[in-house]
Design an enzyme around this catalytic site. Structure first.
Site, PDB file in Angstrom:
ATOM      1  N   LEU A  11       0.850  -1.191   0.000  1.00 44.68           N
ATOM      2  CA  LEU A  11       0.000   0.000   0.000  1.00 44.68           C
ATOM      3  C   LEU A  11       0.885   1.240   0.000  1.00 44.68           C
ATOM      4  O   LEU A  11       1.666   1.455   0.924  1.00 44.68           O
ATOM      5  CB  LEU A  11      -0.898   0.007   1.242  1.00 44.68           C
ATOM      6  CG  LEU A  11      -1.654  -1.308   1.512  1.00 44.68           C
ATOM      7  CD1 LEU A  11      -2.532  -1.158   2.745  1.00 44.68           C
ATOM      8  CD2 LEU A  11      -2.483  -1.726   0.290  1.00 44.68           C
ATOM      9  N   ARG A  18       1.752  14.145   7.244  1.00 51.79           N
ATOM     10  CA  ARG A  18       2.608  14.523   8.371  1.00 51.79           C
ATOM     11  C   ARG A  18       4.076  14.724   7.979  1.00 51.79           C
ATOM     12  O   ARG A  18       4.860  15.257   8.741  1.00 51.79           O
ATOM     13  CB  ARG A  18       2.501  13.468   9.492  1.00 51.79           C
ATOM     14  CG  ARG A  18       1.168  13.506  10.229  1.00 51.79           C
ATOM     15  CD  ARG A  18       0.935  12.268  11.081  1.00 51.79           C
ATOM     16  NE  ARG A  18       0.462  11.130  10.289  1.00 51.79           N
ATOM     17  CZ  ARG A  18       0.192   9.928  10.788  1.00 51.79           C
ATOM     18  NH1 ARG A  18       0.377   9.689  12.074  1.00 51.79           N
ATOM     19  NH2 ARG A  18      -0.236   8.943  10.001  1.00 51.79           N
ATOM     20  N   GLY A  81      -8.676   5.047   2.605  1.00 50.94           N
ATOM     21  CA  GLY A  81      -8.290   4.127   3.669  1.00 50.94           C
ATOM     22  C   GLY A  81      -7.539   2.909   3.170  1.00 50.94           C
ATOM     23  O   GLY A  81      -7.535   2.592   1.977  1.00 50.94           O
TER      24      GLY A  81
HETATM   25  C1  UD1 Z   1      -1.961   1.546   9.882  1.00 47.64           C
HETATM   26  C2  UD1 Z   1      -2.935   0.561  10.543  1.00 47.64           C
HETATM   27  C3  UD1 Z   1      -2.581   0.446  12.023  1.00 47.64           C
HETATM   28  C4  UD1 Z   1      -1.161  -0.005  12.182  1.00 47.64           C
HETATM   29  C5  UD1 Z   1      -0.212   0.931  11.436  1.00 47.64           C
HETATM   30  C6  UD1 Z   1       1.184   0.351  11.423  1.00 47.64           C
HETATM   31  C7  UD1 Z   1      -5.067   0.754   9.321  1.00 47.64           C
HETATM   32  C8  UD1 Z   1      -6.458   1.269   9.362  1.00 47.64           C
HETATM   33  N1  UD1 Z   1      -4.296   1.026  10.379  1.00 47.64           N
HETATM   34  O1  UD1 Z   1      -2.178   2.819  10.465  1.00 47.64           O
HETATM   35  O2  UD1 Z   1      -3.448  -0.500  12.653  1.00 47.64           O
HETATM   36  O3  UD1 Z   1      -0.822  -0.054  13.554  1.00 47.64           O
HETATM   37  O4  UD1 Z   1      -0.623   1.095  10.059  1.00 47.64           O
HETATM   38  O5  UD1 Z   1       2.122   1.233  10.878  1.00 47.64           O
HETATM   39  O6  UD1 Z   1      -4.699   0.079   8.395  1.00 47.64           O
HETATM   40  N2  UD1 Z   1      -2.507   3.999   2.256  1.00 47.64           N
HETATM   41  C9  UD1 Z   1      -3.010   3.919   0.976  1.00 47.64           C
HETATM   42  N3  UD1 Z   1      -4.267   4.421   0.732  1.00 47.64           N
HETATM   43  C10 UD1 Z   1      -5.043   4.964   1.703  1.00 47.64           C
HETATM   44  C11 UD1 Z   1      -4.503   5.054   3.010  1.00 47.64           C
HETATM   45  C12 UD1 Z   1      -3.243   4.556   3.262  1.00 47.64           C
HETATM   46  O7  UD1 Z   1      -2.358   3.424   0.080  1.00 47.64           O
HETATM   47  O8  UD1 Z   1      -6.170   5.371   1.365  1.00 47.64           O
HETATM   48  C13 UD1 Z   1      -1.159   3.477   2.507  1.00 47.64           C
HETATM   49  C14 UD1 Z   1      -0.207   4.556   2.932  1.00 47.64           C
HETATM   50  O9  UD1 Z   1       0.464   5.117   1.810  1.00 47.64           O
HETATM   51  C15 UD1 Z   1       0.766   3.812   3.853  1.00 47.64           C
HETATM   52  C16 UD1 Z   1      -0.061   2.654   4.391  1.00 47.64           C
HETATM   53  O10 UD1 Z   1      -1.208   2.550   3.561  1.00 47.64           O
HETATM   54  O11 UD1 Z   1       1.877   3.320   3.153  1.00 47.64           O
HETATM   55  C17 UD1 Z   1      -0.485   2.861   5.832  1.00 47.64           C
HETATM   56  O12 UD1 Z   1      -1.274   4.024   5.933  1.00 47.64           O
HETATM   57  P1  UD1 Z   1      -1.197   5.012   7.142  1.00 47.64           P
HETATM   58  O13 UD1 Z   1      -2.148   6.129   6.926  1.00 47.64           O
HETATM   59  O14 UD1 Z   1       0.208   5.347   7.428  1.00 47.64           O
HETATM   60  O15 UD1 Z   1      -1.781   4.074   8.314  1.00 47.64           O
HETATM   61  P2  UD1 Z   1      -1.558   4.210   9.870  1.00 47.64           P
HETATM   62  O16 UD1 Z   1      -2.402   5.314  10.391  1.00 47.64           O
HETATM   63  O17 UD1 Z   1      -0.115   4.278  10.153  1.00 47.64           O
HETATM   64 CA    CA Z   2       1.766   4.501   8.905  1.00 49.04          CA
END
Ligand code: UD1
Ligand code: CA
Length: 472
Positions: A11, A18, A81
């Site tokens: 992902l 941030r 998400g």
């Molecule tokens: C996520 C997890 C959390 C975990 C943490 C570990 C979820 C809901 N939560 O939170 O439980 O403890 O990672 O680091 O999954 N991304 C997309 N598309 C989106 C949103 C995110 O591709 O619409 C990708 C981001 O680029 C990133 C990854 O998913 O590489 C994680 O997203 P991020 O927003 O950092 O999740 P956390 O809040 O860290």
């Molecule tokens: Ca993260």
């Protein structure tokens, strides 16, 4: 039986608000490599090949950066998400039967050993999903692992949705999973957005599997550093520090002396043979190779270069250059792209060499510029020699033969050839070729005027006395 192939899903669509950056978060570099490439490399090393990468913000840049790594790409136009992001891979993975490893592009410290362990745990446990978790005193920001007894995981609750009691749980979701692919892509479209962030959470798949009577387990990591998620620049700096020490440790274990790990920076792709010594404040970058017996630093910066057997590099800057065995440079040498130092050649202080070949045992010891030149073996280039390679429009070559001697402060106007065994008198401006074994003197002839200074001094002091006496 052939091993079950494992699919990969990364992902990487988020902007990373941030980070406060225009660059997509996953392209920020840790120890010189974009984070997402490190994740792809860890998966590949564990045998998870051609992962599907979900791109969105800055997608074109992410695809460009991963071009050499053999990934497949899907687009998430709007970031709704992690669950929504994973769902974007359905057209590629929807029909796939078997395990799929899901990782985030912002966990650059992930290792292949952990990915392998996760897949083994998945295959051995018969679970529909295995979640990587770790225990921390600072669970803030991570999803909390909710268990029902010792083995079964029944849900993951995000910080923002957690009750005060759940927030006290210290086992957190590392953001790395192995799912049964068919189960994952059956459940993802059924998930809602009824949560604090109004997003589709990938983590909700866990509760859904548990609710239909499936099994989810957690694999707890010993080294939580590995799962450090990078969300801001300070976490980026911390991840770089961990990665840097990991690389230094690997070299040390291979027989390289790292005198001061706190001030030594070695890129992930640098190759170093045993019995090399790296002194403090040294940076080795890119595709640099260092051969056995070499000593580098203190204060050296080397990029995309080869430092041969037994070479000495002291307080110097080296970029896309080759130093052959036992050659030396520094202090304060600048070896620019296209430089080759032959065996036992020596380049000294305040010497700049660019796109030039310096022959075996040749010395260019002080205050010199050698550009676009070929210098033979056993030649001596005196202090302050300049090859004038540029006429304002084009670059020209200078060729200097074997066993030649160029006197100090000479100006060699290219294109020019100085023959084997030739000598250039100090201070010469050389604008004609010098044949083999000839002496070139290209400077004004010296004239000594006998007693000139003595009579001048006498004249001047007489004038001074006259002036003093005439003062009122
Ligand atoms: C996520 C997890 C959390 C975990 C943490 C570990 C979820 C809901 N939560 O939170 O439980 O403890 O990672 O680091 O999954 N991304 C997309 N598309 C989106 C949103 C995110 O591709 O619409 C990708 C981001 O680029 C990133 C990854 O998913 O590489 C994680 O997203 P991020 O927003 O950092 O999740 P956390 O809040 O860290
Ligand atoms: Ca993260």
């Amino acid at each position: 039986m052939a091993p079950t192939p494992t699919a990969g899903l990364i992902l990487a669509a988020g902007k990373g608000t941030r980070m406060k950056s225009d660059l997509p978060k996953v392209l920020h570099e840790v120890a010189g490599t974009p984070m997402v490439r490190l994740v792809v490399a860890a998966l590949a090393e564990a045998g998870v090949r051609e992962p599907v990468v979900v791109t969105g913000y800055g997608g074109e840049l992410v695809r460009e950066s991963l071009a050499p790594d053999g990934c497949q790409f899907v687009e998430q136009a709007e970031q709704k998400g992690t669950g929504h992001a994973a769902l974007m891979a359905a057209p590629v993975l929807g029909e796939f039967e078997g395990p799929v490893v899901v990782a985030a592009g912002d966990t650059p410290l992930l290792t292949s050993g952990t990915v392998r362990g996760l897949v083994e745990e998945f295959l051995g446990s018969g679970a529909q999903a295995v979640v990587a978790s770790f225990v921390t005193f600072e669970p803030k920001g991570y999803g909390r692992i909710v268990r029902d007894g010792d083995v079964r995981v029944v849900g993951i609750v995000e910080e923002k949705d957690a009750t005060p009691e759940q927030r006290r749980i210290q086992e957190v979701n590392a953001g790395l999973y192995c799912f049964d692919s068919a189960t994952l892509f059956r459940i993802l479209p059924t998930l809602g957005t009824d949560n604090a962030q109004g997003e589709v959470y990938l983590t909700d798949v866990v509760a859904a599997i548990a609710a239909e009577g499936g099994l989810v387990t957690a694999m707890t990591a010993d080294d939580p550093d590995e799962f450090m998620g990078v969300n801001d620049r300070w976490q980026l700096a911390e991840a770089s520090r961990v990665m840097r020490l990991r690389v230094l440790r690997r070299h040390a274990m291979n027989g390289v002396t790292i005198v001061d790990p706190t001030s030594t920076y070695i890129g992930a792709e640098v190759v170093i043979e045993p019995d090399v010594t790296i002194q403090p404040m040294t940076v080795l970058e890119g595709r640099t190779e260092v051969e056995t017996g070499a000593a580098i630093g203190p204060n050296a910066w080397v990029k995309d270069s080869v430092i041969g057997r037994g070479c000495r590099v002291f307080m110097s800057h080296i970029d896309q250059a080759v130093m052959e065995a036992e050659s030396r440079c520094g202090p304060f040498s600048n070896l620019r792209p296209g430089t080759r130092l032959g065996r036992k050649a020596k380049v000294g202080n305040f010497v700049e060499v660019k796109n030039s070949d310096i022959g075996e045992s040749t010395a260019v010891s002080h205050l010199t510029y050698i550009g676009d030149s070929t210098v033979g073996a056993r030649t001596n280039i005196g202090a302050g020699t300049i090859t004038c390679n540029y006429d304002g429009f084009e670059k020209h070559r200078t060729t200097i033969g074997d066993d030649a001697f160029v006197g100090s402060n000479s100006t060699l106007i290219a294109p020019r050839r100085i023959g084997d065994g030739a000598m250039v008198a100090a201070g010469s401006v050389v604008h004609e070729d010098v044949p083999d074994d000839a002496l070139a003197i290209g400077r004004a002839k010296q004239e000594n005027k006998e007693q000139w200074v003595a009579s001048w001094r006498e004249r001047r002091s007489g004038q001074r006395d006259e002036k003093a006496n005439s003062r009122p």
